[in-house]
Write a protein that holds these residues in place. Structure first.
Motif, PDB file in Angstrom:
ATOM      1  N   LYS A  35      -4.208   6.009   3.278  1.00 35.06           N
ATOM      2  CA  LYS A  35      -5.577   6.844   2.820  1.00 35.06           C
ATOM      3  C   LYS A  35      -5.780   6.505   1.922  1.00 35.06           C
ATOM      4  N   TYR A  36      -5.061   5.327   1.009  1.00 28.29           N
ATOM      5  CA  TYR A  36      -5.952   4.701   0.131  1.00 28.29           C
ATOM      6  C   TYR A  36      -6.784   3.882   1.014  1.00 28.29           C
TER       7      TYR A  36
ATOM      8  N   ILE B 180      -9.298  -1.093  -0.999  1.00 30.21           N
ATOM      9  CA  ILE B 180      -8.549   0.062  -1.826  1.00 30.21           C
ATOM     10  C   ILE B 180      -8.839   1.096  -2.635  1.00 30.21           C
ATOM     11  N   LYS B 181      -9.566   1.777  -2.468  1.00 24.44           N
ATOM     12  CA  LYS B 181      -9.625   2.980  -3.076  1.00 24.44           C
ATOM     13  C   LYS B 181      -9.058   3.429  -4.608  1.00 24.44           C
ATOM     14  N   GLY B 182      -9.304   3.539  -5.315  1.00 20.98           N
ATOM     15  CA  GLY B 182      -8.784   3.604  -7.193  1.00 20.98           C
ATOM     16  C   GLY B 182      -8.459   2.422  -6.936  1.00 20.98           C
TER      17      GLY B 182
ATOM     18  N   ASP C  20      -0.541   4.308   0.629  1.00 24.80           N
ATOM     19  CA  ASP C  20      -0.154   4.941   1.947  1.00 24.80           C
ATOM     20  C   ASP C  20      -1.265   4.609   2.447  1.00 24.80           C
TER      21      ASP C  20
ATOM     22  N   GLU D  77       0.249   5.947  -8.127  1.00 27.46           N
ATOM     23  CA  GLU D  77      -0.688   5.099  -7.738  1.00 27.46           C
ATOM     24  C   GLU D  77      -1.065   4.948  -6.228  1.00 27.46           C
ATOM     25  N   PRO D  78      -2.271   4.214  -6.097  1.00 30.27           N
ATOM     26  CA  PRO D  78      -2.435   3.235  -4.345  1.00 30.27           C
ATOM     27  C   PRO D  78      -1.648   2.434  -3.749  1.00 30.27           C
TER      28      PRO D  78
ATOM     29  N   LEU E 291       0.701  -1.355  -0.417  1.00 29.77           N
ATOM     30  CA  LEU E 291       0.109   0.319   0.232  1.00 29.77           C
ATOM     31  C   LEU E 291       1.057   1.226  -0.111  1.00 29.77           C
TER      32      LEU E 291
ATOM     33  N   TYR F 156       7.717   4.111  -5.508  1.00 30.91           N
ATOM     34  CA  TYR F 156       6.025   4.538  -5.535  1.00 30.91           C
ATOM     35  C   TYR F 156       6.113   5.775  -7.242  1.00 30.91           C
TER      36      TYR F 156
END
Length: 228
Positions: A54-55, A95-97, A52, A193-194, A50, A190
């Motif tokens: 926040k995702y 997972i967002k995104g 972050d 992307e999430p 992951l 990184y």
């Protein structure tokens, strides 16, 4: 002769049983790290983490049953809510995104979550699939020491990625074990992307190496990115 004949017949019957076990014994199953949810069997992605917290999206549900240590039948049929290694009650997240992947909180993972993809789709995270031009930051983690380096300058990112890209595959390579086990590092790439890309690098005291496919030897110049 009769006893010998019966003995040979018994041995022949036993040799044809692939999963034969003596009464009272248990079959040991080497489980792949999986979670089954909503009819889909998800496998852990070793090359993804992951980007972050926040995702992390909504809670999808919870693990209902941990099969490792509780199932000895090799013909057991995996059910929704089963997981290989997660305890009952462990929360499964979206997972967002991304609609395909799921996450499970795991404290020893970089950024705190283990990422799972539908079976057969793990190859998207192979190094050959990395959009190298989109890598914004590279973090280096040393086993049991946490993050030891963060690379943000474009020229240094390009240098590091080129060293990985141009490493020399050597399936016959054997590390120098005279000083014990190699030092283990994770390099995390990184993008925006999430999910970030994660690859191990090892150092045996003389040589840095990794395994995008087969074992590949890295140039000694890469040591600048792995401070002691």
């Amino acid at each position: 002769m009769r006893r010998l004949g019966l003995f040979m017949l018994l041995m022949a019957l036993l040799s044809g049983c692939n999963n034969f076990s003596m009464p009272g014994s248990h079959t040991i199953i080497d489980w792949v790290d999986f979670v089954k949810w909503n009819g889909v069997k998800y496998d852990a992605i070793n090359h993804a983490t992951l980007a972050d917290e926040k995702y992390i999206g909504k809670k999808l549900g919870k693990v209902e049953f941990k099969v490792d240590g509780n199932v000895n039948n090799p013909h057991y049929k995996i059910k929704d809510g089963d997981a290989a290694f997660h305890e009952k009650g462990t929360v499964i997240y979206s997972i967002k995104g991304t609609e395909e992947l799921i996450a499970v909180k795991q404290s020893n993972e970089i950024n705190g979550y283990r990422i799972y993809a539908p079976r057969g789709k793990e190859s998207h995270w192979d190094f050959k699939s990395v959009p190298l031009e989109s890598v914004k930051t590279i973090e280096i983690y040393k086993s049991e020491h946490g993050k030891i380096n963060e690379i943000k300058k474009r020229e240094e990112i390009s240098l590091f990625l080129n060293m990985l890209k141009n490493s020399k595959e050597d399936p016959n390579f054997q590390y120098d074990a005279s000083k014990g086990d190699p030092t283990y590092y994770d390099s995390v790439l990184y993008t925006n992307e999430p999910i970030a890309y994660k690859y191990f690098v090892q150092y045996d005291g003389t040589t840095y190496f990794w395994a995008p496919n087969d074992i590949a030897v890295l140039p000694n110049e890469i040591r600048k990115f792995f401070p002691e």
